[in-house]
Structures are given as C-alpha cells and as structure tokens.
Design a protein around this motif. Structure first.
Motif, PDB file in Angstrom:
ATOM      1  N   GLU A  75      -5.599  15.501  -2.372  1.00 11.49           N
ATOM      2  CA  GLU A  75      -6.517  15.801  -1.094  1.00 11.49           C
ATOM      3  C   GLU A  75      -7.290  14.948  -0.924  1.00 11.49           C
ATOM      4  OE1 GLU A  75      -7.415  19.560   0.694  1.00 11.49           O
ATOM      5  OE2 GLU A  75      -5.768  20.413  -0.221  1.00 11.49           O
ATOM      6  N   ASN A  76      -8.302  14.854  -1.758  1.00 11.42           N
ATOM      7  CA  ASN A  76      -9.326  13.494  -1.637  1.00 11.42           C
ATOM      8  C   ASN A  76      -8.893  12.202  -1.638  1.00 11.42           C
ATOM      9  OD1 ASN A  76     -11.021  15.884  -1.457  1.00 11.42           O
ATOM     10  ND2 ASN A  76     -11.457  15.767  -4.005  1.00 11.42           N
ATOM     11  N   GLY A  77      -7.777  12.142  -2.062  1.00 12.49           N
ATOM     12  CA  GLY A  77      -6.933  10.603  -1.831  1.00 12.49           C
ATOM     13  C   GLY A  77      -7.534   9.624  -2.991  1.00 12.49           C
ATOM     14  N   THR A  78      -7.734   8.636  -2.674  1.00 11.44           N
ATOM     15  CA  THR A  78      -8.069   7.427  -3.336  1.00 11.44           C
ATOM     16  C   THR A  78      -9.125   6.641  -2.803  1.00 11.44           C
ATOM     17  OG1 THR A  78      -7.318   5.431  -4.643  1.00 11.44           O
ATOM     18  CG2 THR A  78      -6.300   6.141  -2.603  1.00 11.44           C
ATOM     19  N   THR A  79      -9.824   5.791  -3.524  1.00 12.84           N
ATOM     20  CA  THR A  79     -10.920   4.640  -2.970  1.00 12.84           C
ATOM     21  C   THR A  79      -9.939   3.316  -2.678  1.00 12.84           C
ATOM     22  OG1 THR A  79     -11.459   4.060  -5.004  1.00 12.84           O
ATOM     23  CG2 THR A  79     -12.955   5.660  -3.871  1.00 12.84           C
ATOM     24  N   THR A  80      -8.718   3.446  -2.792  1.00  7.24           N
ATOM     25  CA  THR A  80      -7.802   2.294  -2.639  1.00  7.24           C
ATOM     26  C   THR A  80      -7.212   2.393  -1.332  1.00  7.24           C
ATOM     27  OG1 THR A  80      -7.637   1.906  -5.076  1.00  7.24           O
ATOM     28  CG2 THR A  80      -6.257   0.643  -3.494  1.00  7.24           C
ATOM     29  N   GLU A  81      -7.209   1.297  -0.465  1.00  6.98           N
ATOM     30  CA  GLU A  81      -6.650   1.227   0.709  1.00  6.98           C
ATOM     31  C   GLU A  81      -5.131   1.570   0.728  1.00  6.98           C
ATOM     32  OE1 GLU A  81      -8.081   1.530   3.868  1.00  6.98           O
ATOM     33  OE2 GLU A  81     -10.056   1.393   2.703  1.00  6.98           O
ATOM     34  N   ILE A  82      -4.421   2.146   1.670  1.00 11.35           N
ATOM     35  CA  ILE A  82      -3.050   2.049   1.541  1.00 11.35           C
ATOM     36  C   ILE A  82      -2.317   1.056   1.465  1.00 11.35           C
ATOM     37  CG2 ILE A  82      -2.796   2.688   4.013  1.00 11.35           C
ATOM     38  CD1 ILE A  82      -0.532   4.371   1.639  1.00 11.35           C
ATOM     39  N   GLU A  83      -3.134   0.080   2.287  1.00  8.95           N
ATOM     40  CA  GLU A  83      -2.302  -1.420   2.293  1.00  8.95           C
ATOM     41  C   GLU A  83      -2.283  -1.957   0.886  1.00  8.95           C
ATOM     42  OE1 GLU A  83      -5.009  -0.579   4.170  1.00  8.95           O
ATOM     43  OE2 GLU A  83      -3.715  -0.153   6.267  1.00  8.95           O
ATOM     44  N   GLU A  84      -3.227  -1.710   0.105  1.00 13.26           N
ATOM     45  CA  GLU A  84      -3.245  -2.316  -1.202  1.00 13.26           C
ATOM     46  C   GLU A  84      -2.258  -1.762  -2.189  1.00 13.26           C
ATOM     47  OE1 GLU A  84      -7.161  -2.944  -3.187  1.00 13.26           O
ATOM     48  OE2 GLU A  84      -8.088  -2.615  -1.159  1.00 13.26           O
ATOM     49  N   ILE A  85      -2.244  -0.560  -2.077  1.00 14.57           N
ATOM     50  CA  ILE A  85      -1.348   0.356  -2.757  1.00 14.57           C
ATOM     51  C   ILE A  85       0.264  -0.048  -2.329  1.00 14.57           C
ATOM     52  CG2 ILE A  85      -0.300   2.781  -3.363  1.00 14.57           C
ATOM     53  CD1 ILE A  85      -3.309   3.772  -2.776  1.00 14.57           C
ATOM     54  N   ARG A  86       0.442  -0.122  -1.050  1.00 15.39           N
ATOM     55  CA  ARG A  86       1.837  -0.658  -0.643  1.00 15.39           C
ATOM     56  C   ARG A  86       2.143  -2.122  -1.409  1.00 15.39           C
ATOM     57  NH1 ARG A  86       3.945   1.779   3.991  1.00 15.39           N
ATOM     58  NH2 ARG A  86       5.989   0.737   3.304  1.00 15.39           N
ATOM     59  N   ASP A  87       1.007  -3.015  -1.085  1.00 16.65           N
ATOM     60  CA  ASP A  87       1.324  -4.129  -1.813  1.00 16.65           C
ATOM     61  C   ASP A  87       1.534  -4.224  -3.269  1.00 16.65           C
ATOM     62  OD1 ASP A  87       1.111  -5.390   0.763  1.00 16.65           O
ATOM     63  OD2 ASP A  87      -1.003  -5.953   0.381  1.00 16.65           O
ATOM     64  N   LEU A  88       0.867  -3.326  -3.972  1.00 17.16           N
ATOM     65  CA  LEU A  88       1.259  -3.207  -5.203  1.00 17.16           C
ATOM     66  C   LEU A  88       2.410  -2.653  -5.514  1.00 17.16           C
ATOM     67  CD1 LEU A  88      -0.161  -3.260  -8.260  1.00 17.16           C
ATOM     68  CD2 LEU A  88      -1.145  -0.907  -7.756  1.00 17.16           C
ATOM     69  N   PHE A  89       2.854  -1.603  -4.700  1.00 25.38           N
ATOM     70  CA  PHE A  89       4.231  -1.044  -4.847  1.00 25.38           C
ATOM     71  C   PHE A  89       5.184  -2.066  -4.770  1.00 25.38           C
ATOM     72  CE2 PHE A  89       8.146   0.834  -3.098  1.00 25.38           C
ATOM     73  CZ  PHE A  89       8.024   2.066  -3.734  1.00 25.38           C
ATOM     74  N   LYS A  90       5.242  -3.004  -3.736  1.00 27.40           N
ATOM     75  CA  LYS A  90       6.118  -4.015  -3.490  1.00 27.40           C
ATOM     76  C   LYS A  90       6.244  -5.022  -4.701  1.00 27.40           C
ATOM     77  CE  LYS A  90       5.681  -3.668   1.488  1.00 27.40           C
ATOM     78  NZ  LYS A  90       5.257  -4.280   2.708  1.00 27.40           N
ATOM     79  N   LEU A  91       4.854  -5.426  -5.208  1.00 32.07           N
ATOM     80  CA  LEU A  91       4.696  -6.426  -6.290  1.00 32.07           C
ATOM     81  C   LEU A  91       5.250  -5.841  -7.618  1.00 32.07           C
ATOM     82  CD1 LEU A  91       4.081  -9.258  -7.175  1.00 32.07           C
ATOM     83  CD2 LEU A  91       1.809  -8.075  -7.410  1.00 32.07           C
ATOM     84  N   SER A  92       4.894  -4.750  -7.933  1.00 35.66           N
ATOM     85  CA  SER A  92       5.174  -4.069  -9.355  1.00 35.66           C
ATOM     86  C   SER A  92       6.600  -3.815  -9.256  1.00 35.66           C
ATOM     87  CB  SER A  92       4.365  -2.713  -9.202  1.00 35.66           C
ATOM     88  OG  SER A  92       2.924  -3.224  -9.480  1.00 35.66           O
ATOM     89  N   LEU A  93       7.275  -3.145  -8.500  1.00 37.43           N
ATOM     90  CA  LEU A  93       8.577  -2.440  -8.430  1.00 37.43           C
ATOM     91  C   LEU A  93       9.578  -3.415  -7.952  1.00 37.43           C
ATOM     92  CD1 LEU A  93       7.345   1.182  -7.416  1.00 37.43           C
ATOM     93  CD2 LEU A  93       7.515   0.162  -9.640  1.00 37.43           C
ATOM     94  N   CYS A  94       9.377  -4.706  -7.458  1.00 31.13           N
ATOM     95  CA  CYS A  94      10.293  -5.760  -7.169  1.00 31.13           C
ATOM     96  C   CYS A  94      11.494  -5.616  -7.656  1.00 31.13           C
ATOM     97  CB  CYS A  94       9.697  -6.904  -6.743  1.00 31.13           C
ATOM     98  SG  CYS A  94      10.796  -7.998  -5.993  1.00 31.13           S
ATOM     99  N   LEU A  95      12.725  -5.374  -7.160  1.00 35.17           N
ATOM    100  CA  LEU A  95      13.891  -5.742  -7.900  1.00 35.17           C
ATOM    101  C   LEU A  95      14.711  -7.065  -7.283  1.00 35.17           C
ATOM    102  CD1 LEU A  95      15.130  -2.045  -8.169  1.00 35.17           C
ATOM    103  CD2 LEU A  95      14.258  -3.333 -10.040  1.00 35.17           C
TER     104      LEU A  95
END
Length: 96
Positions: A75-95
């Motif tokens: 609920e309190n979320g994160t201090t990291t912006e959603i855009e950064e997390i989405r970029d990390l998702f794309k980069l880390s999990l790229c197939l």
C-alpha cells in the motif's frame, strides 16, 4: 516446442515463444494496466529470472526487479518511480 525442466523433483514445461509474448504484452501495457496485473508481472519476473539464471543478489536486492515489484504490491508503495521499475522490467527480463 515446449521446454521441459525439473525443479525440486517436479517436471514443468513452458513455451519460450509464449513466455516472450507474455513479456512483450507487459511491456506494451499502460502503467494502469501493468499495476492491475502486478501479481502476474511478478510471477513472470520470477520465471524469467529463474530461466535466465539471474543471480538472486541482483533480482532480489533493493533495486532488483523482484524486490521493486513486491514494493509496488504494498500500500505504501515504493520510492522508485513506476517508469524506472517498468524500464528495469524491460531490461532485466528481456527475451530475444
């Protein structure tokens, strides 16, 4: 052709192409849709991190993709912006 693997004595299979399509669908989602499907995104991240043999100290660290997705569930979320997390998702999990 499905990929079969063993984990803790149990046999599993998956389709690399389906996994890649699932990943691409998440990459194409709006932030709102991504957040609505966060549990599925977290599950996908676990599977891909396992298959890519991403070290736990990378994906579970404070700035790792699994850790950041779990923070989004809170609920309190994160201090990291959603855009950064989405970029990390794309980069880390790229197939390929």
């Amino acid at each position: 052709m499905p990929i079969e693997y063993l984990s803790e004595g149990a046999k599993f299979s998956l389709s690399y192409q389906e996994l890649r399509e699932h990943y691409l669908n998440f990459c194409d989602m709006s932030d709102a849709d991504f957040l609505k499907n966060l549990a599925d995104a977290l599950h996908l991240a676990c599977v891909i991190c396992f298959l890519k043999e991403i070290p736990t100290y990378v994906c579970l660290s404070d700035k790792g993709i699994i850790h950041e997705l779990v923070h989004l569930l809170k609920e309190n979320g994160t201090t990291t912006e959603i855009e950064e997390i989405r970029d990390l998702f794309k980069l880390s999990l790229c197939l390929a």
